[in-house]
Design an enzyme around this catalytic site. Structure first.
Site, PDB file in Angstrom:
ATOM      1  CG  ASP A   8      -0.309   0.249   2.684  1.00 34.67           C
ATOM      2  OD1 ASP A   8       1.073   0.116   2.397  1.00 34.67           O
ATOM      3  OD2 ASP A   8      -1.165   0.175   3.697  1.00 34.67           O
ATOM      4  CG  HIS A   9      -0.672   4.341   1.631  1.00 35.69           C
ATOM      5  ND1 HIS A   9      -2.302   4.111   1.435  1.00 35.69           N
ATOM      6  CD2 HIS A   9      -0.791   5.626   3.278  1.00 35.69           C
ATOM      7  CE1 HIS A   9      -2.597   3.826   2.882  1.00 35.69           C
ATOM      8  NE2 HIS A   9      -1.600   4.820   3.379  1.00 35.69           N
ATOM      9  CB  CYS A  66       1.678  -2.201   4.173  1.00 36.72           C
ATOM     10  SG  CYS A  66       0.878  -3.080   6.243  1.00 36.72           S
ATOM     11  N   GLY A  67       2.878  -0.358   6.196  1.00 37.84           N
ATOM     12  CA  GLY A  67       3.575   0.546   6.754  1.00 37.84           C
ATOM     13  C   GLY A  67       4.062  -0.037   8.302  1.00 37.84           C
ATOM     14  CB  THR A  68       3.215  -1.987  10.961  1.00 38.26           C
ATOM     15  OG1 THR A  68       1.477  -2.918  10.235  1.00 38.26           O
ATOM     16  CG2 THR A  68       2.747  -1.235  11.633  1.00 38.26           C
ATOM     17  N   GLY A  69       2.853  -3.593   8.131  1.00 31.39           N
ATOM     18  CA  GLY A  69       3.771  -4.893   7.870  1.00 31.39           C
ATOM     19  C   GLY A  69       2.239  -5.854   8.791  1.00 31.39           C
ATOM     20  CB  ILE A  70       0.236  -5.304  11.743  1.00 32.83           C
ATOM     21  CG1 ILE A  70       1.461  -5.658  12.487  1.00 32.83           C
ATOM     22  CG2 ILE A  70      -0.521  -6.521  12.632  1.00 32.83           C
ATOM     23  CD1 ILE A  70       1.668  -4.768  13.691  1.00 32.83           C
ATOM     24  N   GLY A  71      -1.499  -5.162   9.472  1.00 33.18           N
ATOM     25  CA  GLY A  71      -2.638  -5.249   8.336  1.00 33.18           C
ATOM     26  C   GLY A  71      -2.147  -5.931   7.544  1.00 33.18           C
ATOM     27  CG  MET A  72      -0.025  -5.500   3.602  1.00 33.98           C
ATOM     28  SD  MET A  72      -1.097  -6.029   2.117  1.00 33.98           S
ATOM     29  CE  MET A  72       0.062  -4.383   1.413  1.00 33.98           C
ATOM     30  CG  HIS A  99      11.134 -24.397  12.612  1.00 34.25           C
ATOM     31  ND1 HIS A  99      11.177 -24.358  13.513  1.00 34.25           N
ATOM     32  CD2 HIS A  99      12.458 -24.801  11.771  1.00 34.25           C
ATOM     33  CE1 HIS A  99      12.244 -25.318  13.891  1.00 34.25           C
ATOM     34  NE2 HIS A  99      12.962 -24.999  12.372  1.00 34.25           N
ATOM     35  NE  ARG A 133      10.995 -31.078  15.190  1.00 30.71           N
ATOM     36  CZ  ARG A 133      12.326 -30.505  14.700  1.00 30.71           C
ATOM     37  NH1 ARG A 133      12.592 -31.157  13.638  1.00 30.71           N
ATOM     38  NH2 ARG A 133      12.681 -28.787  15.331  1.00 30.71           N
ATOM     39  CG  HIS A 134       9.262 -28.670  11.818  1.00 29.66           C
ATOM     40  ND1 HIS A 134       9.178 -27.166  11.946  1.00 29.66           N
ATOM     41  CD2 HIS A 134      10.342 -28.411  10.963  1.00 29.66           C
ATOM     42  CE1 HIS A 134      10.469 -27.469  12.566  1.00 29.66           C
ATOM     43  NE2 HIS A 134      11.393 -28.007  12.192  1.00 29.66           N
TER      44      HIS A 134
HETATM   45  C1  RB5 Z   1      -1.750   2.807   6.506  1.00 25.69           C
HETATM   46  O1  RB5 Z   1      -1.085   4.664   7.152  1.00 25.69           O
HETATM   47  C2  RB5 Z   1      -1.163   2.406   7.601  1.00 25.69           C
HETATM   48  O2  RB5 Z   1      -2.528   1.596   8.030  1.00 25.69           O
HETATM   49  C3  RB5 Z   1      -1.152   0.584   6.657  1.00 25.69           C
HETATM   50  O3  RB5 Z   1      -0.050   1.015   5.797  1.00 25.69           O
HETATM   51  C4  RB5 Z   1      -0.430  -0.632   7.451  1.00 25.69           C
HETATM   52  O4  RB5 Z   1       0.455  -0.370   8.345  1.00 25.69           O
HETATM   53  C5  RB5 Z   1      -1.740  -1.566   7.922  1.00 25.69           C
HETATM   54  O5  RB5 Z   1      -0.975  -2.848   8.638  1.00 25.69           O
END
Ligand code: RB5
Length: 146
Positions: A8-9, A66-72, A99, A133-134
């Site tokens: 994303d951006h 993405c910004g954190t990688g978490i949302g993705m 693993h 095992r994995h």
């Molecule tokens: C975008 O501002 C941000 O929310 C997105 O890149 C990401 O970090 C979501 O998890």
């Protein structure tokens, strides 16, 4: 091997850096977007595009930024057969291939620097799944999916 890559951006700059790295190392890739950093983009869409490239065997592995990688990582793991892993260190990059047979690497552009990100990419792409095992544990995950 072909790698699908999307962002994303919040991850566009790091995606560009990884694509330059792929180009210099002659690694084949499919860039699903976004294609400029000014448009605000919804990360689940790009997670879906990369997951689809893998599900349809157009790519073997994927990278999402993405910004954190978490949302993705949350979004990509909703798709059958996807094992998306959020990684910000080289040890985990190796371990999650060995693993977890990770097939999508997620990273946060706002979390790590470019040099570490490229080391992670190289380690993740070059490490084989150990099986044994994995495999049994991966099979359990697949069972929960169906
Ligand atoms: C975008 O501002 C941000 O929310 C997105 O890149 C990401 O970090 C979501 O998890």
């Amino acid at each position: 091997m072909k790698v699908a890559i999307g962002s994303d951006h919040g991850g566009h700059e790091l995606k560009r850096t990884i694509i330059d790295h792929f180009t210099s190392k002659k690694i084949s890739f499919i860039d699903v977007g976004i294609h400029n950093k000014w448009e605000s983009a919804d990360y689940p869409l790009y997670a879906a595009y990369v997951a689809e490239e893998i599900s349809t065997n157009r790519a073997e592995k994927g990278i999402l930024v993405c910004g954190t990688g978490i949302g993705m990582s949350i979004a990509a793991n909703k798709f059958k057969g996807i094992r998306a892993t959020l990684v910000h260190d080289v040890f985990s990059a190796k371990a999650t291939r060995e693993h977890n047979d990770s097939n999508i690497l997620c990273m946060g552009q706002r979390v790590i620097g470019e040099e570490v990100a490229l080391m992670i990419v190289d380690m993740w792409l070059s490490t084989e799944f150990e099986g044994g095992r994995h495999q049994k544990r991966i099979d359990l995950i697949s069972k929960y999916e169906s």
